[in-house]
Design a protein around this motif. Structure first.
Motif, PDB file in Angstrom:
ATOM      1  N   UNK A 500      42.588  -0.346  49.250  1.00  0.00           N
ATOM      2  CA  UNK A 500      41.556  -0.352  50.286  1.00  0.00           C
ATOM      3  C   UNK A 500      42.199  -0.274  51.668  1.00  0.00           C
ATOM      4  N   UNK A 501      41.485   0.321  52.625  1.00  0.00           N
ATOM      5  CA  UNK A 501      41.918   0.395  54.032  1.00  0.00           C
ATOM      6  C   UNK A 501      43.326   0.973  54.164  1.00  0.00           C
ATOM      7  N   UNK A 502      43.607   2.017  53.393  1.00  0.00           N
ATOM      8  CA  UNK A 502      44.960   2.570  53.408  1.00  0.00           C
ATOM      9  C   UNK A 502      45.288   3.103  54.808  1.00  0.00           C
ATOM     10  N   UNK A 503      46.519   2.816  55.228  1.00  0.00           N
ATOM     11  CA  UNK A 503      46.977   3.275  56.543  1.00  0.00           C
ATOM     12  C   UNK A 503      46.987   2.198  57.594  1.00  0.00           C
ATOM     13  N   UNK A 504      46.339   1.060  57.313  1.00  0.00           N
ATOM     14  CA  UNK A 504      46.298  -0.023  58.304  1.00  0.00           C
ATOM     15  C   UNK A 504      47.296  -1.123  58.001  1.00  0.00           C
ATOM     16  N   UNK A 505      47.933  -1.055  56.824  1.00  0.00           N
ATOM     17  CA  UNK A 505      48.887  -2.098  56.437  1.00  0.00           C
ATOM     18  C   UNK A 505      50.303  -1.634  56.647  1.00  0.00           C
ATOM     19  N   UNK A 506      51.142  -1.842  55.618  1.00  0.00           N
ATOM     20  CA  UNK A 506      52.551  -1.488  55.733  1.00  0.00           C
ATOM     21  C   UNK A 506      52.756   0.031  55.733  1.00  0.00           C
ATOM     22  N   UNK A 507      51.870   0.771  55.030  1.00  0.00           N
ATOM     23  CA  UNK A 507      51.930   2.232  54.981  1.00  0.00           C
ATOM     24  C   UNK A 507      53.320   2.740  54.616  1.00  0.00           C
ATOM     25  N   UNK A 508      53.953   2.111  53.668  1.00  0.00           N
ATOM     26  CA  UNK A 508      55.244   2.576  53.185  1.00  0.00           C
ATOM     27  C   UNK A 508      55.000   3.529  52.019  1.00  0.00           C
ATOM     28  N   UNK A 509      55.242   4.825  52.259  1.00  0.00           N
ATOM     29  CA  UNK A 509      54.916   5.828  51.251  1.00  0.00           C
ATOM     30  C   UNK A 509      55.771   5.684  50.006  1.00  0.00           C
ATOM     31  N   UNK A 510      56.954   5.094  50.158  1.00  0.00           N
ATOM     32  CA  UNK A 510      57.885   5.041  49.031  1.00  0.00           C
ATOM     33  C   UNK A 510      57.400   4.126  47.916  1.00  0.00           C
ATOM     34  N   UNK A 511      56.531   3.156  48.233  1.00  0.00           N
ATOM     35  CA  UNK A 511      56.136   2.199  47.198  1.00  0.00           C
ATOM     36  C   UNK A 511      55.028   2.738  46.299  1.00  0.00           C
ATOM     37  N   UNK A 512      54.271   3.725  46.767  1.00  0.00           N
ATOM     38  CA  UNK A 512      53.092   4.174  46.020  1.00  0.00           C
ATOM     39  C   UNK A 512      53.384   4.578  44.578  1.00  0.00           C
ATOM     40  N   UNK A 513      54.420   5.424  44.319  1.00  0.00           N
ATOM     41  CA  UNK A 513      54.658   5.832  42.931  1.00  0.00           C
ATOM     42  C   UNK A 513      54.975   4.689  41.987  1.00  0.00           C
ATOM     43  N   UNK A 514      55.363   3.538  42.513  1.00  0.00           N
ATOM     44  CA  UNK A 514      55.721   2.411  41.651  1.00  0.00           C
ATOM     45  C   UNK A 514      54.503   1.730  41.058  1.00  0.00           C
ATOM     46  N   UNK A 515      53.336   1.923  41.703  1.00  0.00           N
ATOM     47  CA  UNK A 515      52.151   1.185  41.290  1.00  0.00           C
ATOM     48  C   UNK A 515      51.151   2.111  40.602  1.00  0.00           C
ATOM     49  N   UNK A 516      50.442   1.617  39.577  1.00  0.00           N
ATOM     50  CA  UNK A 516      49.488   2.446  38.810  1.00  0.00           C
ATOM     51  C   UNK A 516      48.154   2.582  39.545  1.00  0.00           C
ATOM     52  N   UNK A 517      48.185   3.243  40.702  1.00  0.00           N
ATOM     53  CA  UNK A 517      47.003   3.353  41.553  1.00  0.00           C
ATOM     54  C   UNK A 517      46.222   4.622  41.205  1.00  0.00           C
ATOM     55  N   UNK A 518      44.880   4.509  41.173  1.00  0.00           N
ATOM     56  CA  UNK A 518      44.014   5.661  40.920  1.00  0.00           C
ATOM     57  C   UNK A 518      43.454   6.265  42.199  1.00  0.00           C
ATOM     58  N   UNK A 519      43.240   5.413  43.207  1.00  0.00           N
ATOM     59  CA  UNK A 519      42.501   5.867  44.392  1.00  0.00           C
ATOM     60  C   UNK A 519      43.080   5.265  45.662  1.00  0.00           C
ATOM     61  N   UNK A 520      43.085   6.075  46.723  1.00  0.00           N
ATOM     62  CA  UNK A 520      43.352   5.583  48.072  1.00  0.00           C
ATOM     63  C   UNK A 520      42.056   5.636  48.857  1.00  0.00           C
ATOM     64  N   UNK A 521      41.749   4.560  49.571  1.00  0.00           N
ATOM     65  CA  UNK A 521      40.573   4.537  50.429  1.00  0.00           C
ATOM     66  C   UNK A 521      41.037   4.605  51.880  1.00  0.00           C
TER      67      UNK A 521
END
Length: 610
Positions: A500-521
């Motif tokens: 949720x609220x992607x882009x307002x937090x740490x926004x570290x692109x490198x961590x995304x592939x590590x997590x089983x995420x389906x959606x960015x909001x």
């Protein structure tokens, strides 16, 4: 066993032999009788006995001898062996010599020649008893002196320990700054001074380091402790000698500004402290930066105790943190009223579930390509029995801070799942709708969460594939390994995950592939300005491109205009939600929305007016 020695000195051999014979009869066994025919020989004899560790208890010396006179010998012996008792034998009594011997050689007694053996025996035995008594007395004196020294040392050690304990009781062990006990005492004294002198002014500053936990978690507590000490020293250098800085606990400090001119002076000190923290801290191989939030409470004669002032400064500090950290805030009565309000909300929160004051609203999520309804996001609302509607921003942070978010979050999850199950059964001709439910950090960290999640799915009969749990970026980066295990357990139940609220937090692109995420909001703040700010548009484009490159869907939040919708469609953003489609709806209106939502592009205006 040798008790000691007796030395006899006379230049006449016969006299020496006579003395030895008589002494042998007079003395108890154990004494050594040594003879010398001159003063020089006697001194050598004394030196030899001393080297052998034999003490000379008694010296019997003739008055008139060639070379050194008897008195000269006695005086030399007195200088070198002052404990030896001395008897002078004199044929023709020279009273000047006797007086000299008494004054300068500590003469024990003089005996006339020829002497009476009985008198000699009495004198010798009395002299030896006197010597023994003197030795015993000296030993007792030494023992008493040692006992006195030990006592003095013990008293000194005890005073030192008491001083150290008193210091430790009032000072912080790490930084050696005063602690909260001493600070509270000094603030109380300042309050009393303001009561006696209305012109006296002082202020209390409450300092909380920003994001200090990151240092401890990332580099360890040893580095964290070094940084705290360095910060303490730097802050102390910004103050006057009569000011007091204390470590209040953890990464918090507090300062008493004594006898200030006015409120402006306190503000200047706060700014000086913030400026001092701007320079980096070089700690071995680490270069660290620090910032702080500072709350200021100006004391006055209206205050009665230190706790109230510290509370006010603490409230101001939290106000400074709310402004974005790295700044200061001044306490005001409005802050106090707000704090009382928050306390009341915290108290009422725990009864709100029992009173069934919480309700769920549902905001539609639609396909931007087909304008069809694909699901809802569940949003909790609080309808207070006496205060009416309370905005989520007023109670969700309190629920998270107090831990109440765990039971509240499970209530939301169960209620939302029950509602979705009911809707999917009521509209079987529709593709199964999804339900997005927000998770709080403490829920994800709760070791019972997976067990509770299973219970909700079992009790509601909902298939996990239509449930989507929404997380924030910061939740993913806090204790990553543990989070990965929990997310894997969630995914094994076919539940979808969304950031949720992607882009307002740490926004570290490198961590995304590590997590089983389906959606960015995409956060509404980017969507809102994408039509007027090219930079925001590029941010949205970058997020969409990133998501698509790793096979993740995108949901845009806060869509309010057709222009925003069209831009998002050109960026191939799959889904969206916002007032263009619908505001959050109560369950009854949401059900009507489902019935009418065949094609949102045909009936969008109608849906919006529901």
């Amino acid at each position: 066993m040798t008790k000691g020695a007796i030395v006899c000195i006379d230049d006449e051999k016969s006299v020496l032999l006579c003395l030895r014979d008589q002494l042998s009869r007079i003395l108890e066994s154990g004494y050594t009788i040594e003879l010398a025919e001159s003063g020089e020989e006697a001194l050598s004899l004394f030196a030899e006995l001393n080297e052998e560790g034999i003490e000379v208890h008694l010296l019997i010396c003739d008055q008139i001898m060639p070379g050194m006179s008897g008195v000269d010998v006695l005086m030399e012996i007195q200088q070198q062996y002052p404990h030896t008792l001395k008897i002078l034998l004199t044929g023709l009594a020279n009273f000047n010599d006797v007086i000299k011997a008494l004054n300068y050689a500590n003469l024990y007694r003089y005996i006339h020649k020829p002497w009476d053996e009985v008198d000699l025996g009495l004198t010798i035995r009395e002299a030896l008893r006197s010597y023994d008594q003197s030795k015993q007395l000296a030993a007792q004196n030494r023992q008493l002196q040692q006992m006195n020294l030990d006592l003095q040392r013990e008293i000194a050690d005890r005073r030192c320990a008491e001083t150290r304990l008193a210091h430790d009781a009032l000072h912080d062990a790490l930084t050696q700054l005063p602690n909260r006990v001493l600070l509270t005492e000094r603030i109380q004294q300042a309050i009393q001074a303001s009561h006696q002198d209305p012109t006296y002014q002082f202020a209390v500053l409450f300092i909380d380091l920003d994001r200090f936990k990151v240092v401890n978690d990332g580099l360890g507590h040893l580095v964290g402790d070094k940084l705290l000490k360095a910060i303490a020293q730097r802050l102390q250098h910004c103050l006057r000698a009569n000011d007091l800085i204390a470590r209040f606990g953890g990464d918090e400090f507090s300062i008493l500004l004594d006898n200030i001119q006015n409120q402006a002076e306190a503000l200047q000190v706060a700014q000086r402290l913030l400026t001092a923290l701007e320079s980096p801290f070089h700690l071995g191989e680490h270069t660290l930066f620090a910032s702080a939030s500072i709350g200021i409470a100006v004391g006055s004669s209206d205050h009665e105790n230190a706790a109230d002032l510290l509370r006010d400064a603490d409230l101001a500090m939290y106000s400074a943190k709310g402004r974005g950290r790295g700044c200061y805030a001044l306490f005001s009565q409005e802050l106090h009223l707000q704090s009382v309000k928050l306390l009341q909300i915290e108290s009422d929160l725990h009864r709100a579930l029992e009173r069934q004051e919480f309700i769920l609203y549902y905001q539609p999520i639609v396909s931007l390509e087909t304008s069809t309804l694909i699901g809802f996001e569940a949003l909790v609302r609080w309808q207070h029995a006496t205060r009416g509607f309370i905005a989520p921003g007023d109670f969700i942070p309190i629920a998270e801070e107090t831990g109440f978010i765990i039971p509240l979050g499970m209530w939301v999850l169960q209620k939302a799942c029950l509602q979705l199950r009911a809707w999917n059964l009521a509209f079987p001709q529709q593709t199964a709708l999804t339900m997005s439910v927000n998770l709080a950090s403490k829920q994800l960290q709760d070791p019972r969460f997976i067990e509770q999640l299973d219970r909700v799915l079992a009790e509601t009969g909902l298939d996990g594939s239509v449930l989507k749990l929404e997380l924030t970026e910061s939740m993913l980066l806090d204790n990553i390994e543990s989070v990965l295990q929990t997310l894997a357990s969630i995914k094994s139940r076919n539940i979808q995950l969304s950031i949720d609220d992607f882009g307002t937090g740490y926004s570290s692109l490198s961590y995304l592939p590590r997590f089983p995420i389906n959606t960015l909001k995409i956060d509404r703040s980017f969507v809102d300005r994408m039509t007027v700010d090219a930079e925001n548009l590029e941010i949205v484009r970058a997020i969409a491109t990133l998501a698509h490159s790793i096979g993740i869907d995108v949901v845009a939040e806060g869509i309010e205009t057709v222009q925003q919708l069209e831009l998002l469609q050109t960026l191939h953003c799959e889904f969206g939600q916002g007032y263009l489609f619908s505001k959050p709806l109560d369950p009854h209106i949401a059900e009507q929305y489902i019935g009418k939502a065949r094609k949102l592009n045909v009936s969008r205006k109608e849906m919006f007016n529901l």
